[in-house]
Design an enzyme around this catalytic site. Structure first.
Site, mmCIF file in Angstrom:
data_model
loop_
_atom_site.group_PDB
_atom_site.id
_atom_site.type_symbol
_atom_site.label_atom_id
_atom_site.label_comp_id
_atom_site.label_asym_id
_atom_site.label_seq_id
_atom_site.Cartn_x
_atom_site.Cartn_y
_atom_site.Cartn_z
ATOM 1 N N HIS A 1 0.694 -0.973 -0.041
ATOM 2 C CA HIS A 1 0.095 -0.129 0.075
ATOM 3 C C HIS A 1 1.296 1.593 -0.294
ATOM 4 O O HIS A 1 2.123 1.074 0.313
ATOM 5 C CB HIS A 1 -0.810 0.353 0.872
ATOM 6 N N GLU B 1 -3.512 2.637 -7.239
ATOM 7 C CA GLU B 1 -3.955 3.701 -6.841
ATOM 8 C C GLU B 1 -3.136 4.549 -6.485
ATOM 9 O O GLU B 1 -2.111 4.836 -6.226
ATOM 10 C CB GLU B 1 -3.605 2.811 -5.162
HETATM 11 C C1 PEP Z 1 -6.735 3.224 0.504
HETATM 12 O O1 PEP Z 1 -5.469 4.246 0.928
HETATM 13 O O2 PEP Z 1 -6.838 2.664 0.154
HETATM 14 C C2 PEP Z 1 -7.526 4.576 -0.365
HETATM 15 C C3 PEP Z 1 -8.128 4.622 -1.013
HETATM 16 O O3 PEP Z 1 -8.358 6.350 0.712
HETATM 17 P P1 PEP Z 1 -9.247 6.153 -0.141
HETATM 18 O O4 PEP Z 1 -10.862 5.705 -0.861
HETATM 19 O O5 PEP Z 1 -9.368 7.149 1.472
HETATM 20 O O6 PEP Z 1 -8.755 7.080 -0.891
#
Ligand code: PEP
Length: 250
Positions: free
Chosen positions: A95, A166
């Protein structure tokens, strides 16, 4: 029917009692588990208690981070093996908060990914470029490097695993919280799937994460290349999370 993954990363947003209360409230909601594969990632300390609540229900549990060795002299670490024994069947690996706040290197991420495979936990490999990468035109370079470091010469066979795209700048809290446009997500996901063809003969599920909420979730999950979402802050209250799950199945 192919299920849509909804991964709820509670990070360190909730304390022990709040985690248990939210889980018990979610269990009372009408959630379409036929269409959604929901995985809750509670804090490490709350996981065992949350597990008691979800046992024999369709909810799955995951670890937010794992150590790469099963047991040993690693103060403060919790291994994939221990998480498995506590009832986790998934684990987030790499992550961006682990990479950029805690300094995890690509080589650490690889070891954690392999540790999950060894004990039979489904790893969710998180990849994503930073704002600086974007500004320097290095998005593909970053993603390619993150994928290569984990999958190069790794014998995957048919072992299940997921990838979560992400973009670091899209994450709320630790990033800038600017959700990636659906068109951009579609392009990157198609590229990731193409890139993965050299490492796996299977169609690897790719999820999107970064400021997903009940208002924008459909714009992502309706894309052919998006197999689900990884949700942080919007997964940490009953109203925001149930609104999000309802929006997907509406
Ligand atoms: C994450 O940290 O995996 C994430 C998607 O956070 P958020 O939805 O708060 O942006």
């Amino acid at each position: 029917m192919k299920k849509t993954y909804v991964l709820a990363n509670w990070k360190m947003y909730l304390d022990f009692d709040e985690s248990n209360i939210l889980m018990n409230q979610l269990l009372l909601e009408e959630i379409d588990h036929e269409r959604l594969e929901i995985v809750i990632f509670p804090s490490t300390l709350a996981l065992s208690e949350v597990e008691k609540a979800v046992r024999d229900t369709p909810f799955s549990l995951g670890a937010q981070n794992v150590a790469w060795v099963p047991k040993g002299a690693y103060t403060g670490a919790v291994s994939a093996l221990l998480f498995k024994e506590a009832g986790a069947s998934y684990a987030l690996v790499g992550h961006s908060e682990r990479r950029y706040v805690f300094g995890e290197r690509d080589s650490d991420v690889r070891k954690k990914f392999e540790a999950c495979l060894e004990v039979g936990i489904t790893p969710v490999l998180c990849i994503g470029e930073t704002k600086e990468d974007m500004d320097e035109g290095k998005r593909q370079y970053r993603l390619k490097k993150q994928l290569f470091s984990v999958f190069n010469e790794l014998d995957l066979g048919d072992t299940p695993f997921l990838i979560a795209y992400e973009p670091v700048w899209a994450i709320s809290g630790s990033g800038e919280g600017l959700a990636c446009t659906p068109a951009d997500v579609e392009d990157v996901h198609l590229w990731i799937k193409q890139e993965m063809a050299q490492y796996s003969k299977n169609n690897v599920p790719v999820l999107y994460g970064g400021s997903v909420n009940s208002e924008n979730v459909v714009s992502y999950v309706s894309l052919g290349s998006v197999d689900g979402v990884l949700v942080g802050s919007a997964s940490t209250t009953l109203t925001s999370f149930t609104a999000l799950t309802q929006a997907i199945v509406a």
